[in-house]
Design a protein around this motif. Structure first.
Motif, PDB file in Angstrom:
ATOM      1  N   ASN A   1      35.280 -74.870  -2.443  1.00  0.00           N
ATOM      2  CA  ASN A   1      35.441 -76.328  -2.291  1.00  0.00           C
ATOM      3  C   ASN A   1      34.658 -77.116  -3.345  1.00  0.00           C
ATOM      4  O   ASN A   1      34.262 -78.257  -3.120  1.00  0.00           O
ATOM      5  CB  ASN A   1      35.058 -76.779  -0.879  1.00  0.00           C
ATOM      6  CG  ASN A   1      36.178 -76.478   0.115  1.00  0.00           C
ATOM      7  OD1 ASN A   1      37.272 -76.082  -0.281  1.00  0.00           O
ATOM      8  ND2 ASN A   1      35.903 -76.653   1.394  1.00  0.00           N
ATOM      9  N   VAL A   2      34.433 -76.485  -4.484  1.00  0.00           N
ATOM     10  CA  VAL A   2      33.862 -77.157  -5.655  1.00  0.00           C
ATOM     11  C   VAL A   2      34.852 -76.865  -6.772  1.00  0.00           C
ATOM     12  O   VAL A   2      35.233 -75.707  -6.970  1.00  0.00           O
ATOM     13  CB  VAL A   2      32.483 -76.562  -6.033  1.00  0.00           C
ATOM     14  CG1 VAL A   2      31.962 -77.181  -7.319  1.00  0.00           C
ATOM     15  CG2 VAL A   2      31.480 -76.752  -4.904  1.00  0.00           C
ATOM     16  N   TRP A   3      35.281 -77.900  -7.488  1.00  0.00           N
ATOM     17  CA  TRP A   3      36.385 -77.679  -8.426  1.00  0.00           C
ATOM     18  C   TRP A   3      35.959 -77.963  -9.867  1.00  0.00           C
ATOM     19  O   TRP A   3      34.892 -78.530 -10.100  1.00  0.00           O
ATOM     20  CB  TRP A   3      37.607 -78.525  -8.016  1.00  0.00           C
ATOM     21  CG  TRP A   3      37.986 -78.154  -6.625  1.00  0.00           C
ATOM     22  CD1 TRP A   3      37.859 -78.922  -5.505  1.00  0.00           C
ATOM     23  CD2 TRP A   3      38.465 -76.874  -6.178  1.00  0.00           C
ATOM     24  NE1 TRP A   3      38.255 -78.210  -4.392  1.00  0.00           N
ATOM     25  CE2 TRP A   3      38.625 -76.954  -4.761  1.00  0.00           C
ATOM     26  CE3 TRP A   3      38.786 -75.676  -6.809  1.00  0.00           C
ATOM     27  CZ2 TRP A   3      39.086 -75.885  -3.996  1.00  0.00           C
ATOM     28  CZ3 TRP A   3      39.240 -74.605  -6.039  1.00  0.00           C
ATOM     29  CH2 TRP A   3      39.388 -74.726  -4.656  1.00  0.00           C
ATOM     30  N   ASP A   4      36.781 -77.534 -10.794  1.00  0.00           N
ATOM     31  CA  ASP A   4      36.583 -77.734 -12.233  1.00  0.00           C
ATOM     32  C   ASP A   4      35.327 -77.039 -12.766  1.00  0.00           C
ATOM     33  O   ASP A   4      34.721 -77.504 -13.727  1.00  0.00           O
ATOM     34  CB  ASP A   4      36.534 -79.240 -12.572  1.00  0.00           C
ATOM     35  CG  ASP A   4      37.794 -79.943 -12.122  1.00  0.00           C
ATOM     36  OD1 ASP A   4      38.872 -79.327 -12.215  1.00  0.00           O
ATOM     37  OD2 ASP A   4      37.707 -81.089 -11.643  1.00  0.00           O
ATOM     38  N   VAL A   5      34.910 -75.987 -12.130  1.00  0.00           N
ATOM     39  CA  VAL A   5      33.753 -75.244 -12.654  1.00  0.00           C
ATOM     40  C   VAL A   5      34.126 -73.826 -13.079  1.00  0.00           C
ATOM     41  O   VAL A   5      33.350 -73.165 -13.762  1.00  0.00           O
ATOM     42  CB  VAL A   5      32.605 -75.151 -11.620  1.00  0.00           C
ATOM     43  CG1 VAL A   5      32.006 -76.515 -11.343  1.00  0.00           C
ATOM     44  CG2 VAL A   5      33.061 -74.499 -10.327  1.00  0.00           C
ATOM     45  N   ASN A   6      35.324 -73.394 -12.669  1.00  0.00           N
ATOM     46  CA  ASN A   6      35.658 -72.002 -12.897  1.00  0.00           C
ATOM     47  C   ASN A   6      35.622 -71.614 -14.374  1.00  0.00           C
ATOM     48  O   ASN A   6      35.142 -70.541 -14.737  1.00  0.00           O
ATOM     49  CB  ASN A   6      37.031 -71.711 -12.291  1.00  0.00           C
ATOM     50  CG  ASN A   6      37.409 -70.274 -12.479  1.00  0.00           C
ATOM     51  OD1 ASN A   6      36.735 -69.378 -11.992  1.00  0.00           O
ATOM     52  ND2 ASN A   6      38.440 -70.032 -13.252  1.00  0.00           N
TER      53      ASN A   6
ATOM     54  N   PHE B   1      26.689 -67.211  -7.684  1.00  0.00           N
ATOM     55  CA  PHE B   1      26.686 -66.449  -8.935  1.00  0.00           C
ATOM     56  C   PHE B   1      26.136 -65.060  -8.653  1.00  0.00           C
ATOM     57  O   PHE B   1      25.067 -64.940  -8.043  1.00  0.00           O
ATOM     58  CB  PHE B   1      25.784 -67.109  -9.985  1.00  0.00           C
ATOM     59  CG  PHE B   1      26.153 -68.524 -10.304  1.00  0.00           C
ATOM     60  CD1 PHE B   1      27.091 -68.804 -11.292  1.00  0.00           C
ATOM     61  CD2 PHE B   1      25.570 -69.580  -9.617  1.00  0.00           C
ATOM     62  CE1 PHE B   1      27.434 -70.116 -11.591  1.00  0.00           C
ATOM     63  CE2 PHE B   1      25.910 -70.888  -9.906  1.00  0.00           C
ATOM     64  CZ  PHE B   1      26.845 -71.162 -10.889  1.00  0.00           C
ATOM     65  N   TRP B   2      26.844 -64.047  -9.127  1.00  0.00           N
ATOM     66  CA  TRP B   2      26.327 -62.683  -9.021  1.00  0.00           C
ATOM     67  C   TRP B   2      25.719 -62.323 -10.375  1.00  0.00           C
ATOM     68  O   TRP B   2      26.356 -62.524 -11.428  1.00  0.00           O
ATOM     69  CB  TRP B   2      27.447 -61.705  -8.680  1.00  0.00           C
ATOM     70  CG  TRP B   2      27.825 -61.750  -7.234  1.00  0.00           C
ATOM     71  CD1 TRP B   2      27.397 -60.919  -6.247  1.00  0.00           C
ATOM     72  CD2 TRP B   2      28.711 -62.688  -6.592  1.00  0.00           C
ATOM     73  NE1 TRP B   2      27.951 -61.280  -5.036  1.00  0.00           N
ATOM     74  CE2 TRP B   2      28.752 -62.355  -5.225  1.00  0.00           C
ATOM     75  CE3 TRP B   2      29.466 -63.785  -7.039  1.00  0.00           C
ATOM     76  CZ2 TRP B   2      29.520 -63.065  -4.306  1.00  0.00           C
ATOM     77  CZ3 TRP B   2      30.225 -64.491  -6.130  1.00  0.00           C
ATOM     78  CH2 TRP B   2      30.247 -64.132  -4.778  1.00  0.00           C
TER      79      TRP B   2
ATOM     80  N   ALA C   1      29.676 -62.498 -12.211  1.00  0.00           N
ATOM     81  CA  ALA C   1      30.780 -63.021 -11.386  1.00  0.00           C
ATOM     82  C   ALA C   1      30.332 -64.332 -10.751  1.00  0.00           C
ATOM     83  O   ALA C   1      29.133 -64.613 -10.637  1.00  0.00           O
ATOM     84  CB  ALA C   1      31.164 -62.023 -10.292  1.00  0.00           C
ATOM     85  N   GLY C   2      31.307 -65.132 -10.364  1.00  0.00           N
ATOM     86  CA  GLY C   2      30.985 -66.390  -9.697  1.00  0.00           C
ATOM     87  C   GLY C   2      32.103 -66.787  -8.751  1.00  0.00           C
ATOM     88  O   GLY C   2      33.272 -66.457  -8.985  1.00  0.00           O
TER      89      GLY C   2
ATOM     90  N   TYR D   1      37.392 -67.148  -7.502  1.00  0.00           N
ATOM     91  CA  TYR D   1      36.389 -66.120  -7.851  1.00  0.00           C
ATOM     92  C   TYR D   1      36.738 -65.584  -9.225  1.00  0.00           C
ATOM     93  O   TYR D   1      37.894 -65.266  -9.505  1.00  0.00           O
ATOM     94  CB  TYR D   1      36.433 -64.992  -6.817  1.00  0.00           C
ATOM     95  CG  TYR D   1      35.499 -63.830  -7.124  1.00  0.00           C
ATOM     96  CD1 TYR D   1      34.198 -63.808  -6.625  1.00  0.00           C
ATOM     97  CD2 TYR D   1      35.921 -62.753  -7.899  1.00  0.00           C
ATOM     98  CE1 TYR D   1      33.347 -62.751  -6.892  1.00  0.00           C
ATOM     99  CE2 TYR D   1      35.067 -61.689  -8.176  1.00  0.00           C
ATOM    100  CZ  TYR D   1      33.782 -61.693  -7.665  1.00  0.00           C
ATOM    101  OH  TYR D   1      32.932 -60.638  -7.937  1.00  0.00           O
ATOM    102  N   SER D   2      35.729 -65.465 -10.059  1.00  0.00           N
ATOM    103  CA  SER D   2      35.929 -64.880 -11.383  1.00  0.00           C
ATOM    104  C   SER D   2      34.895 -63.799 -11.588  1.00  0.00           C
ATOM    105  O   SER D   2      33.721 -63.992 -11.248  1.00  0.00           O
ATOM    106  CB  SER D   2      35.721 -65.927 -12.480  1.00  0.00           C
ATOM    107  OG  SER D   2      36.760 -66.851 -12.457  1.00  0.00           O
ATOM    108  N   GLY D   3      35.316 -62.715 -12.192  1.00  0.00           N
ATOM    109  CA  GLY D   3      34.350 -61.700 -12.586  1.00  0.00           C
ATOM    110  C   GLY D   3      34.539 -60.375 -11.903  1.00  0.00           C
ATOM    111  O   GLY D   3      35.564 -60.110 -11.259  1.00  0.00           O
ATOM    112  N   HIS D   4      33.499 -59.570 -12.027  1.00  0.00           N
ATOM    113  CA  HIS D   4      33.539 -58.189 -11.554  1.00  0.00           C
ATOM    114  C   HIS D   4      32.077 -57.798 -11.392  1.00  0.00           C
ATOM    115  O   HIS D   4      31.335 -57.797 -12.377  1.00  0.00           O
ATOM    116  CB  HIS D   4      34.234 -57.342 -12.630  1.00  0.00           C
ATOM    117  CG  HIS D   4      34.273 -55.882 -12.334  1.00  0.00           C
ATOM    118  ND1 HIS D   4      34.979 -55.366 -11.277  1.00  0.00           N
ATOM    119  CD2 HIS D   4      33.700 -54.825 -12.962  1.00  0.00           C
ATOM    120  CE1 HIS D   4      34.850 -54.058 -11.267  1.00  0.00           C
ATOM    121  NE2 HIS D   4      34.070 -53.702 -12.279  1.00  0.00           N
ATOM    122  N   ALA D   5      31.664 -57.519 -10.164  1.00  0.00           N
ATOM    123  CA  ALA D   5      30.213 -57.411  -9.941  1.00  0.00           C
ATOM    124  C   ALA D   5      29.809 -56.214  -9.089  1.00  0.00           C
ATOM    125  O   ALA D   5      28.976 -56.344  -8.198  1.00  0.00           O
ATOM    126  CB  ALA D   5      29.726 -58.706  -9.287  1.00  0.00           C
TER     127      ALA D   5
END
Ligand code: FAD
Length: 411
Positions: free
Chosen positions: A371-376, A357-358, A366-367, A333-337
């Motif tokens: 189980n999906v990789w290399d998108v962060n 996606f938020w 934020a996103g 998880y990345s971000g702040h929503a």
């Protein structure tokens, strides 16, 4: 050679990484790393995962090899609590009463588990999980087997529940919310994680708060407010953490949900800095103060604080990031929503692989990739870009995420 002394209070990830950075940046004065725990600095994520399950060695959890601190002339004082900070006199007091002078001070005192205040809270067999010692006790419990009630379906409780199931314990998970982490991540993500636990055989008591722990000396039953009684051999409480601010408060630093620091990570007192779980830091991208209780923040903020202590220009603007592993479900998880007004899914949560996606005013704030990789990194670039995005493009798995973030500034 510098005659200065830099003291770091809190010998965990943020503190240890700060000490390392001071040396890497060429600081040749005295570096003291003072920590209350008996261990040299270690990382906590393995304590709900592989180390807890007995799948990895203790040695893997440490931040540095045993010889690292001596080799880098970092004076590591373990088992040592700093009891007071005198900012005017630039001294800290240690538990046994001696004092040490500092030129710069970093407070990396972290956070501690919130205690549950209900009948029976003091019974034997009621566990918390923060330290290696806590984890060793629970590792033995997993070895013995039996039945555990986990109180709190946040990340710590959920990860513990998953590890306990992986070791074949019977697990009941109790939380006052109807869906795990619903308040922060919304009903879809909450339902996804509820189903993950249900599908792995966890007994769910969601939407129920715990009223009492019962037993004769040791806990054997958990009673919920709804009147449900759950038998158990032990309990794990994971109801959040609170920043350890006592030292900062008594030194009259400004404190509000953590030690208040600016984007350079300096506190309200010049020459005193804070990093990691305890720091409530001004975030230049989000335009507000954020306190992040996650591994990557401690990993990166410690070194940033060290550079700031050395007088280098620092503006800590990393996008908050964390990860969680439960069973075969990996998540970033990345971000702040907190003010997000919309959530868009790429992929179907029911299929177990998706990116959420938020959005706020059609901008990604934020996103979460499950189980999906290399998108962060693309999610982070989208957040940094601050550009409006088409919902349909976000939702479309055939539209590369990096094409949406093409105008993002470099991080
Ligand atoms: C079981 C567990 C699993 C986790 N898993 C994940 C994960 O999967 N993903 C993720 O992103 N994050 C995870 N985290 C969170 C992550 O571990 C924390 O964000 C990180 O440990 C914070 O590091 P820190 O150095 O800021 O503080 P802490 O790790 O809290 O360390 C602070 C240290 O300061 C010491 N201290 C405090 N006061 C004093 C004093 N007065 N004198 C001397 N020493 C003092 C304490 O004893 C402690 O050792 C997990 C945390 C736990 C507990």
């Amino acid at each position: 050679m510098s005659e200065q002394t830099f003291i770091i209070v809190g010998a965990s990830l943020a503190g240890a990484k700060a000490a390392q950075e001071l040396r890497e940046q060429g600081f040749d004065g005295r570096v003291m790393l003072i920590g209350a725990e008996p261990e040299r600095p270690y990382e906590r994520p393995p304590l709900t995962k592989d180390y807890l399950r007995g799948e990895s060695e203790r040695a893997k959890a440490y931040v540095h090899d045993e010889g690292f601190y001596a080799e880098h002339q970092i004076e590591l004082l373990s088992n040592t609590t700093v009891t007071a900070v005198d900012t005017g006199g630039s001294r800290v007091t240690l538990g046994e009463g001696s004092t040490l002078a500092f030129d710069r001070l970093l407070l990396a005192t972290g956070a501690e588990p919130r205690r549950i205040a209900i009948a029976g809270a003091e019974l034997d067999g009621v566990h918390y999980l923060r330290t290696l010692g806590d984890c060793d006790a629970l590792r033995e419990r997993l070895e013995t087997g039996g039945r555990v009630v986990v109180v709190g379906a946040g990340w710590i409780g959920s990860e513990f529940a998953a590890s306990a199931r992986q070791r074949d314990l019977e697990v009941a998970l109790v939380d006052p919310l109807a869906l795990p982490n619903e308040r922060i991540f919304g009903p879809e993500i909450g339902a996804f994680y509820r189903d993950v636990h249900r599908d792995h055989g966890v007994e769910l008591a969601l939407g129920e708060s715990v009223e009492a722990f019962e037993g004769n000396g040791a806990v054997t039953r958990v009673r919920t407010a709804a009147g449900r009684v759950i038998e158990c051999d032990f309990v794990v409480v994971g109801i959040g953490v609170v920043p350890r601010v006592a030292l900062a408060s008594s030194a009259n630093l400004e404190v509000d949900n953590g030690i208040l620091v600016d984007e350079t990570l300096e506190s309200s007192v010049q020459g005193v800095f804070a990093a990691g779980d305890v720091a409530n830091a001004w975030h230049p991208i989000y335009g507000e103060r954020i306190r992040v209780e996650h591994w990557a923040n401690a990993l990166n903020q410690g070194p940033a604080a060290a550079r700031s202590m050395l007088g280098q220009p620092v503006s800590f603007d990393r996008i908050p990031y964390f990860f969680s592993d439960q069973y075969d479900v990996g998540m970033e998880y990345s971000g702040h929503a907190p003010q997000s007004d919309e959530i868009v899914f790429r992929g179907d949560p029911a299929a177990g692989e998706f990116v959420a996606f938020w959005l706020q005013d059609r901008r990604v704030v934020a996103g979460m990739n499950v189980n999906v990789w290399d998108v962060n990194e693309h999610v982070q670039a989208l957040i940094r870009s601050g550009e409006t995005v088409e919902r349909s493009a976000l939702a479309d798995p055939d539209t590369p995420l990096d094409s949406l973030a093409k105008h993002a500034p470099e991080s």
